[in-house]
Design an enzyme around this catalytic site. Structure first.
Site, PDB file in Angstrom:
ATOM      1  N   HIS A   1       8.044   8.285  -8.211  1.00 14.09           N
ATOM      2  CA  HIS A   1       7.977   8.413  -6.749  1.00 14.09           C
ATOM      3  C   HIS A   1       9.213   9.157  -6.240  1.00 14.09           C
ATOM      4  CE1 HIS A   1       8.107   7.185  -2.533  1.00 14.09           C
ATOM      5  NE2 HIS A   1       6.805   6.954  -2.643  1.00 14.09           N
TER       6      HIS A   1
ATOM      7  N   ASP B   1      -0.879   6.075   2.700  1.00 11.07           N
ATOM      8  CA  ASP B   1       0.425   5.425   2.676  1.00 11.07           C
ATOM      9  C   ASP B   1       0.850   5.154   4.117  1.00 11.07           C
ATOM     10  OD1 ASP B   1       2.677   4.376   1.563  1.00 11.07           O
ATOM     11  OD2 ASP B   1       3.634   6.291   1.111  1.00 11.07           O
ATOM     12  N   HIS B   2       1.262   3.974   4.354  1.00 15.84           N
ATOM     13  CA  HIS B   2       1.754   3.532   5.675  1.00 15.84           C
ATOM     14  C   HIS B   2       0.717   3.835   6.772  1.00 15.84           C
ATOM     15  CE1 HIS B   2       6.124   4.165   4.067  1.00 15.84           C
ATOM     16  NE2 HIS B   2       5.371   3.437   3.287  1.00 15.84           N
TER      17      HIS B   2
ATOM     18  N   HIS C   1       0.461   9.600  -2.730  1.00 15.62           N
ATOM     19  CA  HIS C   1       0.666   8.816  -1.505  1.00 15.62           C
ATOM     20  C   HIS C   1       0.453   9.787  -0.357  1.00 15.62           C
ATOM     21  CE1 HIS C   1       3.629   5.579  -3.248  1.00 15.62           C
ATOM     22  NE2 HIS C   1       2.422   5.504  -3.762  1.00 15.62           N
TER      23      HIS C   1
ATOM     24  N   CYS D   1       4.175  11.985  -3.164  1.00 18.43           N
ATOM     25  CA  CYS D   1       4.265  11.323  -1.858  1.00 18.43           C
ATOM     26  C   CYS D   1       4.582  12.381  -0.806  1.00 18.43           C
ATOM     27  CB  CYS D   1       5.334  10.234  -1.875  1.00 18.43           C
ATOM     28  SG  CYS D   1       5.484   9.436  -0.269  1.00 18.43           S
TER      29      CYS D   1
ATOM     30  N   TYR E   1       2.527  -1.345   6.287  1.00 19.01           N
ATOM     31  CA  TYR E   1       1.344  -1.704   5.498  1.00 19.01           C
ATOM     32  C   TYR E   1       0.365  -2.589   6.260  1.00 19.01           C
ATOM     33  CZ  TYR E   1       3.368   0.634   1.547  1.00 19.01           C
ATOM     34  OH  TYR E   1       3.861   1.613   0.709  1.00 19.01           O
TER      35      TYR E   1
HETATM   36  C1  DNO Z   1       7.001   2.800   0.386  1.00 21.12           C
HETATM   37  C2  DNO Z   1       6.753   3.112  -0.966  1.00 21.12           C
HETATM   38  C3  DNO Z   1       7.774   2.613  -1.948  1.00 21.12           C
HETATM   39  C4  DNO Z   1       7.449   3.147  -3.284  1.00 21.12           C
HETATM   40  C5  DNO Z   1       8.280   2.738  -4.403  1.00 21.12           C
HETATM   41  C6  DNO Z   1       7.823   3.471  -5.638  1.00 21.12           C
HETATM   42  O1  DNO Z   1       6.144   2.636   1.142  1.00 21.12           O
HETATM   43  O2  DNO Z   1       6.181   4.310  -1.176  1.00 21.12           O
HETATM   44  O3  DNO Z   1       7.659   1.229  -2.001  1.00 21.12           O
HETATM   45  O4  DNO Z   1       6.224   2.655  -3.601  1.00 21.12           O
HETATM   46  O5  DNO Z   1       9.535   3.024  -4.128  1.00 21.12           O
HETATM   47  O6  DNO Z   1       8.381   2.942  -6.763  1.00 21.12           O
END
Ligand code: DNO
Length: 394
Positions: free
Chosen positions: A239, A356-357, A304, A277, A374
């Protein structure tokens, strides 16, 4: 592409039925009860899997296909005395995960803090709230709350002046909230909750470790881990740093295309992959995120999908998380690259992604228990938008 959803386990206020209703069919999860450096016992992995995959009659089946994250302990990253042992432990956890049929593992190498925000409920013009990284507030924390030794040298004059103004205006409770947001660990952060003294100590443990040294430590880790991953038919996905730049004077080595290129060159194993991401990479204006997707497409084993807007039309370090299709990076262009790559993949290696988020919105605003970023509804909206775009592209 495979639609996945991060689920924090039995205590997640977003339930597996909510995931079904959002339309995802795969789960991204981790055994957060184990601290960095603990072995994940196979029985515990199996137990989590059973929880996810025992489908009540008549319900849509879900599968646990991605582990996010197995934490990489400090000693591995800083080349401490426990590095060799900790690498073995990590491999043991990977074996437990693989034995239960999970083939994709996400991890990160952000020392001490993992992902970081200053504001977890930043008001949006819609009445929803968003996650935000505010550079001035961050600097105020570093300089005036944490009072990190040598921090002054990491900021230029105008930033120090703005940070002082922020610090002077902080009430006790605001300072406490800022401290909690930054240092206590966000959901899924592979870090420990920590008080300020412990936090200072952990930062100090990295003093003098230059990025190249940490890069070499991580490459040494990958040299040990990737042959086993290949044998187990597992793919690892690193990531990106979030935010993608050094903070607290700590080395960061997964922020740019050059960073990833260096790690791929050092350890060319096909098990050495990236968790693409978009939001993390996109919060740095000099990252050409679409070009990165193209360059690294063959190593993207997990994505992500989220978006950010950088302040001052991209001229700042501060950013706010935006709607999924509405960030600075053209998400449709990224999706186009992913869809093209995905067409080359065999079934099990098609790319899983998760929305993501998401903004905290509608009923989630009133809830007392949520995981910042989340929430169910914000991510449901994100996934719906992404799914529509993907359907059209496909
Ligand atoms: C946040 C995420 C992090 C990520 C970790 C990966 O939302 O993307 O928690 O998952 O850092 O290891």
């Amino acid at each position: 592409m495979r639609q996945a959803w991060r689920w924090y386990g039995p205590d997640d206020p977003v339930t597996l039925d909510h995931v079904r209703q959002a339309g995802a069919t795969e789960i991204v999860s981790a055994l957060h009860q184990y601290a960095p450096g603990d072995v994940w016992p196979r029985a515990a992995v199996a137990e989590r899997k059973a929880l996810i995959e025992s489908t009540p009659a008549g319900r849509v089946p879900l599968r646990w296909t991605v582990v996010e994250s197995i934490p990489v302990p400090d000693d591995v990253q800083r080349g401490g005395p426990g590095a060799a042992r900790q690498t073995e432990v990590w491999i043991e956890s990977m074996r437990a995960v693989a034995a239960e049929g999970i083939r994709t593992i996400c991890y990160n190498v952000m020392p001490v803090v993992d992902w970081t925000r200053t504001d977890l409920d930043y008001p949006m013009p819609t009445g929803a709230t968003a996650l935000r990284f505010d550079y001035d507030r961050f600097a105020a924390f570093d300089l005036y709350v944490l009072k990190r030794k040598g921090a002054g040298a990491d900021y230029d004059d105008p930033t120090r002046t703005r940070a002082r103004k922020v610090a002077e205006g902080l009430s006790q409770s605001e300072a406490e909230l800022l401290t909690k947001n930054i240092s206590a660990g966000l959901p899924g952060a592979t870090t420990y909750s920590q008080n300020l003294d412990a936090f200072r100590e952990r930062i100090a443990a990295y003093r003098g470790i230059a990025p190249d040294e940490m890069r070499a430590n991580v490459a040494a880790f990958l040299e040990k881990v990737t042959p086993v991953a290949e044998e187990l038919n597992v793919r690892l996905t690193l990531h990106p740093d979030d935010p993608p730049r050094p903070i607290f004077g700590l080395p960061r080595i997964a922020s740019t295309a050059a960073d990833y290129r260096a790690l791929f060159d050092a350890v060319p194993s096909k098990a050495n992959g990236i968790c693409f991401c978009v939001g993390s990479l996109g919060s740095r204006p000099d990252n050409d995120v679409v070009a990165m997707a193209k360059d690294f497409s063959a190593r993207i084993y997990f994505a992500h999908l989220r978006a950010t807007r950088i302040d001052d039309k991209g001229k700042s370090i501060s950013f706010t998380e935006s709607d999924h299709l509405d960030g600075d990076v053209n998400m449709i262009d990224v999706l186009r690259v992913l869809v093209t790559e995905n067409r080359k993949r065999e079934g099990a290696w098609r790319i899983p992604f998760r929305p993501d988020h998401g903004h905290r919105m509608l009923d989630d605003i009133e809830k007392t228990r949520i995981n910042p970023g989340y929430t169910g509804i914000g991510r449901l909206k994100g996934l719906a938008e992404l799914r529509g775009a993907l359907r059209a592209l496909q």
